[in-house]
Design an enzyme around this catalytic site. Structure first.
Site, mmCIF file in Angstrom:
data_model
loop_
_atom_site.group_PDB
_atom_site.id
_atom_site.type_symbol
_atom_site.label_atom_id
_atom_site.label_comp_id
_atom_site.label_asym_id
_atom_site.label_seq_id
_atom_site.Cartn_x
_atom_site.Cartn_y
_atom_site.Cartn_z
ATOM 1 N N SER A 202 50.237 39.526 51.545
ATOM 2 C CA SER A 202 51.124 40.705 51.743
ATOM 3 C C SER A 202 51.631 40.382 53.340
ATOM 4 O O SER A 202 51.303 39.925 54.199
ATOM 5 C CB SER A 202 50.567 42.094 51.549
ATOM 6 N N TYR B 184 43.138 47.084 53.535
ATOM 7 C CA TYR B 184 44.028 46.615 52.866
ATOM 8 C C TYR B 184 44.605 45.346 53.927
ATOM 9 O O TYR B 184 44.505 44.196 53.697
ATOM 10 C CB TYR B 184 45.315 47.137 52.366
HETATM 11 N N1 LIG Z 1 53.781 45.941 44.925
HETATM 12 C C1 LIG Z 1 53.936 45.550 46.295
HETATM 13 O O1 LIG Z 1 54.561 46.031 46.923
HETATM 14 C C2 LIG Z 1 52.938 44.411 46.711
HETATM 15 C C3 LIG Z 1 53.512 43.837 47.974
HETATM 16 C C4 LIG Z 1 52.934 42.734 48.745
HETATM 17 C C5 LIG Z 1 51.498 42.378 48.145
HETATM 18 N N2 LIG Z 1 51.003 43.018 46.928
HETATM 19 C C6 LIG Z 1 49.957 42.459 46.322
HETATM 20 O O2 LIG Z 1 50.137 42.019 45.041
HETATM 21 C C7 LIG Z 1 48.845 42.234 44.410
HETATM 22 C C8 LIG Z 1 49.298 42.813 42.729
HETATM 23 O O3 LIG Z 1 49.957 44.068 43.350
HETATM 24 P P1 LIG Z 1 50.831 44.903 42.136
HETATM 25 O O4 LIG Z 1 51.871 45.686 42.959
HETATM 26 O O5 LIG Z 1 51.397 43.825 41.295
HETATM 27 O O6 LIG Z 1 49.771 45.902 41.599
HETATM 28 P P2 LIG Z 1 49.192 46.423 40.131
HETATM 29 O O7 LIG Z 1 48.400 47.468 40.456
HETATM 30 O O8 LIG Z 1 50.782 46.487 39.420
HETATM 31 O O9 LIG Z 1 48.449 45.018 39.734
HETATM 32 C C9 LIG Z 1 47.070 45.080 40.293
HETATM 33 C C10 LIG Z 1 46.258 44.524 39.011
HETATM 34 O O10 LIG Z 1 44.919 44.448 39.590
HETATM 35 C C11 LIG Z 1 44.116 44.737 38.658
HETATM 36 N N3 LIG Z 1 42.686 45.402 39.418
HETATM 37 C C12 LIG Z 1 42.561 46.224 40.027
HETATM 38 N N4 LIG Z 1 41.282 46.377 40.280
HETATM 39 C C13 LIG Z 1 40.675 45.088 39.865
HETATM 40 C C14 LIG Z 1 39.414 44.364 39.676
HETATM 41 N N5 LIG Z 1 38.107 45.176 40.123
HETATM 42 N N6 LIG Z 1 38.968 43.433 39.025
HETATM 43 C C15 LIG Z 1 40.051 42.958 38.268
HETATM 44 N N7 LIG Z 1 41.328 43.373 38.555
HETATM 45 C C16 LIG Z 1 41.695 44.328 39.135
HETATM 46 C C17 LIG Z 1 44.491 46.399 38.322
HETATM 47 O O11 LIG Z 1 44.062 46.344 36.885
HETATM 48 C C18 LIG Z 1 46.162 45.720 38.025
HETATM 49 O O12 LIG Z 1 46.515 45.066 36.539
HETATM 50 C C19 LIG Z 1 47.895 43.018 45.267
HETATM 51 O O13 LIG Z 1 46.960 41.989 45.560
HETATM 52 C C20 LIG Z 1 48.661 43.329 46.258
HETATM 53 O O14 LIG Z 1 48.085 43.493 47.494
HETATM 54 C C21 LIG Z 1 51.892 44.133 46.312
#
Ligand SMILES: NC(=O)c1ccc[n+]([C@@H]2O[C@H](COP(=O)([O-])OP(=O)(O)OC[C@H]3O[C@@H](n4cnc5c(N)ncnc54)[C@H](O)[C@@H]3O)[C@@H](O)[C@H]2O)c1
Length: 253
Positions: free
Chosen positions: A135, A148
């Site tokens: 991120s 985070y």
């Molecule tokens: N959405 C954003 O703006 C953004 C920006 C930068 C980085 N990220 C990173 O991208 C990644 C995904 O984010 P996203 O927005 O797609 O979120 P999301 O919530 O859509 O997906 C995250 C997934 O992780 C799974 N998860 C949560 N806890 C878990 C566990 N204990 N074991 C296994 N799986 C688990 C959830 O069930 C979910 O399906 C994260 O690491 C996040 O930090 C997201």
């Protein structure tokens, strides 16, 4: 390019992980998506026609079981994409201590364990790609996101160390560092903030979330998936140890 490449993608039931699984499946990879949300995971696997593994990756045993399952079934792991993650917003003073433990386990320890467990398979083939969904908060901080920001900064350290160890083995390790990506998680935050501040959703994005970005629009998850795909291509074979920003200019200022 990804044909027959055995790929583990964590967090594959939703958002960015799902988009990466979709892109990799379309490219002919043999994808195993792993997630704790069994219902959504099964639905995603059915839609994509890929394999799945259910488990809480904040714990050591399911991380090991995921890699064992994949190697037993497919004989190897070519690509590991660490995506699973959550966000908690709280001041340090009030930050729930068990949440800190959980987030560090899921977003830093699990990528370490999975990297460790897939390493010998990649090493024996002389080829491997590890991509850590980091991120912009791996590079800069924002207040109220201590766990985070700490996990994501740590993940860049892991990325660089693994890249140095993998250099002679044909294994590249990189981090992708996006600003806000349009996922269900972010959509919900936008709705909530629009209500609480009494402003439009567009204003929440441009004036609050992307205040520090030059580009005031959300990133689409498919764009992140395309970056992950590129990192697995031959053209990217000399990119390793990198923290690739997709931040709309956030860190340029
Ligand atoms: N959405 C954003 O703006 C953004 C920006 C930068 C980085 N990220 C990173 O991208 C990644 C995904 O984010 P996203 O927005 O797609 O979120 P999301 O919530 O859509 O997906 C995250 C997934 O992780 C799974 N998860 C949560 N806890 C878990 C566990 N204990 N074991 C296994 N799986 C688990 C959830 O069930 C979910 O399906 C994260 O690491 C996040 O930090 C997201």
């Amino acid at each position: 390019m990804l044909k027959e490449k055995v790929s583990i993608i964590t967090g594959g039931a939703s958002g960015i992980g799902y988009s990466i699984a979709k892109t990799f499946s379309e490219e002919g990879a043999r994808v195993v998506i792993a997630d704790v949300n069994e219902e959504r995971l099964k639905e995603a696997a059915k839609t994509l026609g890929c394999d799945f593994f259910t488990g809480d990756l904040s714990k050591r045993q399911p991380c090991k079981a995921l890699v064992d399952y994949t190697i037993q079934k497919y004989g190897k792991v070519d690509i590991l994409v660490n995506v699973a993650g959550i966000q908690t917003v709280s001041s340090i003073e009030e930050f729930p201590e068990d949440k800190w433990d959980f987030m560090i386990s899921l977003m830093l320890t699990a990528p370490f364990l999975l990297t460790k467990y897939v390493w010998s398979s990649m090493k024996s083939q002389g080829w491997g790609r590890i991509i850590n969904l980091d991120s912009i908060h791996g590079l800069v901080a924002s207040e109220y996101k201590a766990a985070y920001v700490s996990a994501k900064h740590g993940l860049i350290g892991l990325t660089k160390t693994a890249a140095l160890e993998g250099g002679e083995l044909g294994i590249t390790v990189n981090a992708i560092c996006p600003a806000y990506v349009r996922t269900p998680l972010v959509d919900n935050q936008i709705d909530a903030q629009a209500k609480s501040h009494g402003i439009s959703k567009e204003e929440v994005v441009s004036k609050i979330m992307l205040q520090k970005s030059a580009i005031k629009t959300l990133i689409e998850p498919d764009a992140v998936a395309e970056t992950a795909k590129f990192l697995c291509s031959d053209a990217a074979s000399h990119i390793t140890g990198a923290a690739i920003t997709m931040d709309g200019g956030w860190t340029a200022g």
